[in-house]
Design an enzyme around this catalytic site. Sequence first.
Site, PDB file in Angstrom:
ATOM      1  CD  GLU A   1       6.436  24.325 -21.719  1.00 24.00           C
ATOM      2  OE1 GLU A   1       6.960  23.225 -21.411  1.00 24.00           O
ATOM      3  OE2 GLU A   1       6.203  24.647 -22.897  1.00 24.00           O
TER       4      GLU A   1
ATOM      5  CG  HIS B   1       2.890  22.243 -21.120  1.00 23.36           C
ATOM      6  ND1 HIS B   1       2.294  22.898 -22.175  1.00 23.36           N
ATOM      7  CD2 HIS B   1       4.037  21.718 -21.611  1.00 23.36           C
ATOM      8  CE1 HIS B   1       3.022  22.760 -23.262  1.00 23.36           C
ATOM      9  NE2 HIS B   1       4.103  22.052 -22.947  1.00 23.36           N
TER      10      HIS B   1
ATOM     11  CG  HIS C   1       6.212  17.062 -21.889  1.00 22.93           C
ATOM     12  ND1 HIS C   1       7.164  17.925 -21.422  1.00 22.93           N
ATOM     13  CD2 HIS C   1       5.453  17.767 -22.785  1.00 22.93           C
ATOM     14  CE1 HIS C   1       6.989  19.117 -21.985  1.00 22.93           C
ATOM     15  NE2 HIS C   1       5.972  19.045 -22.823  1.00 22.93           N
TER      16      HIS C   1
ATOM     17  CG  ASP D   1       8.804  24.048 -28.643  1.00 26.61           C
ATOM     18  OD1 ASP D   1       9.023  24.189 -27.417  1.00 26.61           O
ATOM     19  OD2 ASP D   1       8.349  22.999 -29.131  1.00 26.61           O
TER      20      ASP D   1
ATOM     21  NE  ARG E   1      11.016  18.315 -28.315  1.00 25.54           N
ATOM     22  CZ  ARG E   1      10.239  19.372 -28.064  1.00 25.54           C
ATOM     23  NH1 ARG E   1      10.588  20.251 -27.133  1.00 25.54           N
ATOM     24  NH2 ARG E   1       9.120  19.538 -28.737  1.00 25.54           N
TER      25      ARG E   1
END
Length: 348
Positions: free
Chosen positions: A313, A175, A106, A247, A81
């Site tokens: 990631e 990803h 992304h 996340d 982000r």
Amino acid sequence: MAIEKKLWGKTPEGKELFLYTITAENGTSVQLGSLGAAIVAVNVPDREGNLADVVLGYPNAMDYLADGPCAGKIPGRYANRIAKGHFTLDGVEYTLPVNNGPNHLHGGPKGFQNQVWDSRIEGDSVEFMYFAEDGEAGYPGALKAVARYEWDGQTLKLTMTAETDAPTVANLTNHAYFNLRGEASGTVLDQIMSLNASEYLPTDKTLIPLGGSEPVAGTPMDFLEPKALGRDIKADFPALKYGKGYDNCWIIDDAREGELTKAATLFDPVSGRHLEVLTTQPGVQIYTGNWLKGCPVGKGGRAYEDYDGVAIECQHFPDSPNQPEFPSTLVTPEKPLCESIWWTFSVK
């Protein structure tokens, strides 16, 4: 080592999509697709020698176009982000498309993950290339990104490079979602993860880092010792409430630019499959597939549910262009991007 190339499909505009299968002498294999330079499948044995595909994905090439999970693909020009879709470089403010609440995620809806990459077999590797024009998605500078995958039957090596003709920002990762019991086997929350990370980046409710890092000790973010992904996922803790699970970005201990460092391990007690992840990048974003439900049906014919896979990631930190204390994501003609991620599979 054998590499097979075949037509995978075509876009609505008629662009051909190719699927590459690298098969090692031990019978293991990796499949790679030219839409998003994607990892489509990784077939590796369990402790009994039975092969299974341990990467989430879809049966048809076009299922990968604009899928919500970004399954297996390389997002860009900036993975993760950027706050409110704005950043300033050399005194000029740039505006990017907003596609994740108030933020840019992304590279936007037409990011690298939703582009057809040129592809070729190069020796024992498969190489993908995407050229982003100056101004594409609002970013300055033309950027040539190259992703090279190698498979030796145990380790999948990804090298990502990017060259530009003018100063810009870039953050590249892969990803892929892993489920070491097999992509159609259900939840990943009972699989065991460890992270080589003593600190993580707290965020606001929109998952933008607040600036500083905090120790994981004494929090549900602590994976220094291996634990089940689901053990603390329902804890009353801001990071877990904001994202409906994990996340967040962790800071890899002792990461040094240009050097491979262990980021994470994942282990499935049922199959015995084990994954170790090394990277040259300073951070690792762990995403427990909190919003997988509703994406295209998986390769095994099973509709994925939330938490059916975990994305590991390896990347630079979210919102780095707006946070000067973070490691720089500046790419210039004199300083190209070059990063690596290695995934090594074994059994225990």
